[in-house]
Design a protein around this motif. Structure first.
Motif, PDB file in Angstrom:
ATOM      1  N   GLU A 198      -2.217   2.743   3.046  1.00  0.00           N
ATOM      2  CA  GLU A 198      -1.426   1.681   2.437  1.00  0.00           C
ATOM      3  C   GLU A 198      -2.235   0.396   2.309  1.00  0.00           C
ATOM      4  OE1 GLU A 198       1.923   0.204   0.542  1.00  0.00           O
ATOM      5  OE2 GLU A 198       1.480   2.263   1.183  1.00  0.00           O
ATOM      6  N   LYS A 199      -3.023   0.110   3.338  1.00  0.00           N
ATOM      7  CA  LYS A 199      -3.859  -1.093   3.292  1.00  0.00           C
ATOM      8  C   LYS A 199      -4.914  -0.979   2.188  1.00  0.00           C
ATOM      9  CE  LYS A 199      -6.596  -4.128   6.276  1.00  0.00           C
ATOM     10  NZ  LYS A 199      -7.152  -4.332   7.636  1.00  0.00           N
ATOM     11  N   LYS A 201      -4.644   0.844  -0.460  1.00  0.00           N
ATOM     12  CA  LYS A 201      -3.901   0.766  -1.712  1.00  0.00           C
ATOM     13  C   LYS A 201      -3.667  -0.685  -2.106  1.00  0.00           C
ATOM     14  CE  LYS A 201       0.820   1.440  -3.375  1.00  0.00           C
ATOM     15  NZ  LYS A 201       2.174   1.924  -3.027  1.00  0.00           N
ATOM     16  N   GLU A 202      -3.192  -1.508  -1.140  1.00  0.00           N
ATOM     17  CA  GLU A 202      -2.889  -2.915  -1.439  1.00  0.00           C
ATOM     18  C   GLU A 202      -4.137  -3.696  -1.824  1.00  0.00           C
ATOM     19  OE1 GLU A 202      -0.010  -4.307  -1.829  1.00  0.00           O
ATOM     20  OE2 GLU A 202       0.990  -2.402  -1.420  1.00  0.00           O
ATOM     21  N   GLN A 203      -5.246  -3.437  -1.113  1.00  0.00           N
ATOM     22  CA  GLN A 203      -6.483  -4.162  -1.424  1.00  0.00           C
ATOM     23  C   GLN A 203      -6.964  -3.854  -2.841  1.00  0.00           C
ATOM     24  OE1 GLN A 203      -9.023  -2.840   1.760  1.00  0.00           O
ATOM     25  NE2 GLN A 203      -8.444  -4.534   3.121  1.00  0.00           N
ATOM     26  N   LEU A 205      -5.144  -2.530  -5.335  1.00  0.00           N
ATOM     27  CA  LEU A 205      -4.148  -2.995  -6.305  1.00  0.00           C
ATOM     28  C   LEU A 205      -4.261  -4.492  -6.545  1.00  0.00           C
ATOM     29  CD1 LEU A 205      -0.840  -1.047  -5.473  1.00  0.00           C
ATOM     30  CD2 LEU A 205      -2.204  -0.939  -7.561  1.00  0.00           C
ATOM     31  N   ARG A 206      -4.539  -5.256  -5.474  1.00  0.00           N
ATOM     32  CA  ARG A 206      -4.671  -6.707  -5.636  1.00  0.00           C
ATOM     33  C   ARG A 206      -5.808  -7.034  -6.605  1.00  0.00           C
ATOM     34  NH1 ARG A 206      -5.913  -7.789  -0.840  1.00  0.00           N
ATOM     35  NH2 ARG A 206      -3.767  -7.726  -0.057  1.00  0.00           N
ATOM     36  N   ARG A 209      -4.847  -5.961 -10.128  1.00  0.00           N
ATOM     37  CA  ARG A 209      -3.880  -6.881 -10.725  1.00  0.00           C
ATOM     38  C   ARG A 209      -4.540  -8.208 -11.098  1.00  0.00           C
ATOM     39  NH1 ARG A 209       0.603  -4.972  -6.367  1.00  0.00           N
ATOM     40  NH2 ARG A 209       1.537  -3.297  -7.652  1.00  0.00           N
TER      41      ARG A 209
END
Length: 460
Positions: A198-199, A201-203, A205-206, A209
């Protein structure tokens, strides 16, 4: 015929056997004492108002007071019994007073003189009886011994059955415990890997984006320039040519910057089969070498030269009064500091009966006695005379089927997890509830008397 008639007279008409303790009633008929009493009691139970009863044979009235022992009939019965015991030869009708050793049968004096038993060894029944009685008694003795051996074997077999069932139950509990431990371990690993995924993924995705936002902004800028040029083309010749060179110059300066190239390869991978088949191997992939920090040691703790072993003994003299030293409790920290990542180390506790093991924050209080709980910056388990406990608030009792000689400690800093393992069996001991670590963590130990601790190097 006389013998048959005598037997008929001596037979009880109630039980149809030779009478036992023969008694007569007022009408003259005789019965076994037990039979006539039972007959009377049964009638009285059904008709308690009756005072007299009818004879089972002639129906004449009688009462229980009329019962009298019939001694003559009793003597006759004894004679009949003796006659029964004295058997006669079926062929000659003579009494069987002799025993043929060769044929193993009773014979009369006429049989002894006959051709069938000629030359056979014979003896009087009384003499042969005594010899065979002794042999029978010896056979009984042998059988008694075999019976005793049989009973002993039966008891032994029953004990084996009990022992086997107990062993099976212990093994069943061990299998269930091992699978429960494995499930717990896999569950914790699953949470850790999913958190990392998840971490990651967020990194990613940030950053993607951010690229998307930059491209959106550039797209608006391009549309603005296009609209300006299209409007210019729709103007009159004079307006079109007015500042046309500046307009074209600005349009040619617009560049499209390529977004940051990001790899879409997933770096958080997990070999579940590897976790399943070797928990110890998985743990030791994260093993670090831990040594003891003498500057933090309580003044009663004595360290080995390689700083891998500590025991509690007499107070040490000439030690500085550093604020880093534990002064309230016999504790010591490891030299290693953890600020991120996953770290694993082992502690050989041996047969010690008192210790604390775990990790703590760098800035824990060292000069005052306080509960060693997560609220105070400690994540540790304890061995005490009552058994094993996790230093939660309140304490959590830990039930272990086998005593650990080596305890493994796993810290996952980012996941906020501290877990303990019995490395003697490769089984899970305890995992603290998820925490949020913000400070440096260090290995933590509290040492009791006669309970030395040893930190084996990773290659062991």
């Amino acid at each position: 015929m006389a013998s048959k008639k005598m037997r008929e007279e001596a037979t009880c008409s109630i039980c149809l056997h030779l009478m036992t303790n023969a008694v007569s009633i007022s009408c003259g008929h005789s019965y076994c004492h037990a039979c006539i009493v039972s007959f009377f009691e049964n009638l009285y139970r059904m008709q308690p108002w009756l005072k007299t009863f009818s004879c089972p044979q002639c129906r004449a009235p009688f009462n229980m007071e009329s019962l009298r022992p019939n001694k003559q009939l009793g003597n006759l019965i004894e004679v009949i019994k003796e006659m029964d015991q004295e058997m006669s030869c079926e062929e000659h009708g003579e009494k069987l007073h002799l025993f043929c050793e060769d044929e193993g049968q009773l014979i009369c004096w006429l049989c002894d003189r006959g051709a069938q038993h000629k030359g056979h060894a014979t003896a009087l029944v009384e003499e042969a009886c005594q010899g065979y009685k002794e042999k029978l008694q010896q056979a009984v003795t042998n059988l008694r011994q075999l019976e005793e051996e049989c009973m002993n074997l039966k008891v032994f077999t029953a004990a084996q059955i009990t022992k086997w069932n107990e062993k099976i139950e212990v093994q069943k509990q061990k299998i269930q415990s091992d699978f429960k431990t494995l499930q717990s371990f896999l569950h914790e690993e699953e949470k850790s890997y999913l958190w990392k995924l998840e971490k990651e993924k967020e990194q990613t995705l940030r950053r993607l984006r951010d690229n998307e936002a930059n491209l959106e902004q550039k797209n608006h800028e391009l549309q603005s320039h296009i609209l300006e040029l299209e409007n210019k083309c729709q103007c009159s010749a004079q307006k079109l040519l007015q500042d046309v060179k500046d307009t074209l110059s600005r349009s040619w300066t617009v560049k499209l910057e390529q977004p940051e190239v990001l790899s879409l390869d997933v770096h958080t991978v997990c070999s579940v089969s590897e976790l399943y088949f070797d928990v110890k191997k998985m743990l030791r992939r994260h093993q670090v070498s831990v040594t003891l920090d003498p500057d933090t040691a309580h003044y009663e703790l004595i360290l080995s030269e390689d700083r891998r072993q500590v025991i509690r003994g007499c107070p040490q003299e000439k030690l500085d009064n550093s604020s880093r030293r534990f002064s309230a409790l016999p504790c010591i920290l490891g030299c290693e500091a953890f600020t991120s990542g996953k770290h694993y180390f082992e502690v050989d506790v041996g047969e010690g009966t008192g210790w604390d093991l775990g990790v703590c924050m760098e800035n824990v209080q060292r000069d005052t006695v306080m509960p060693q709980t997560p609220q105070s910056g400690f994540w540790a388990i304890r061995r005490c005379k009552e058994g094993y406990v996790a230093l939660t608030s309140p304490l959590t009792s830990i039930q272990l089927t086998e005593k650990p000689l080596v305890v493994g400690i796993l810290l996952d800093f980012e996941a906020g997890v501290v877990s303990f393992y019995n490395m003697t069996t490769g089984s899970h001991i305890f995992t603290f509830p998820k925490a949020s670590f913000s400070d440096t963590l260090r290995p933590y130990f509290q040492v009791c008397l006669y309970s030395p601790l040893f930190l084996p190097p990773p290659d062991e």
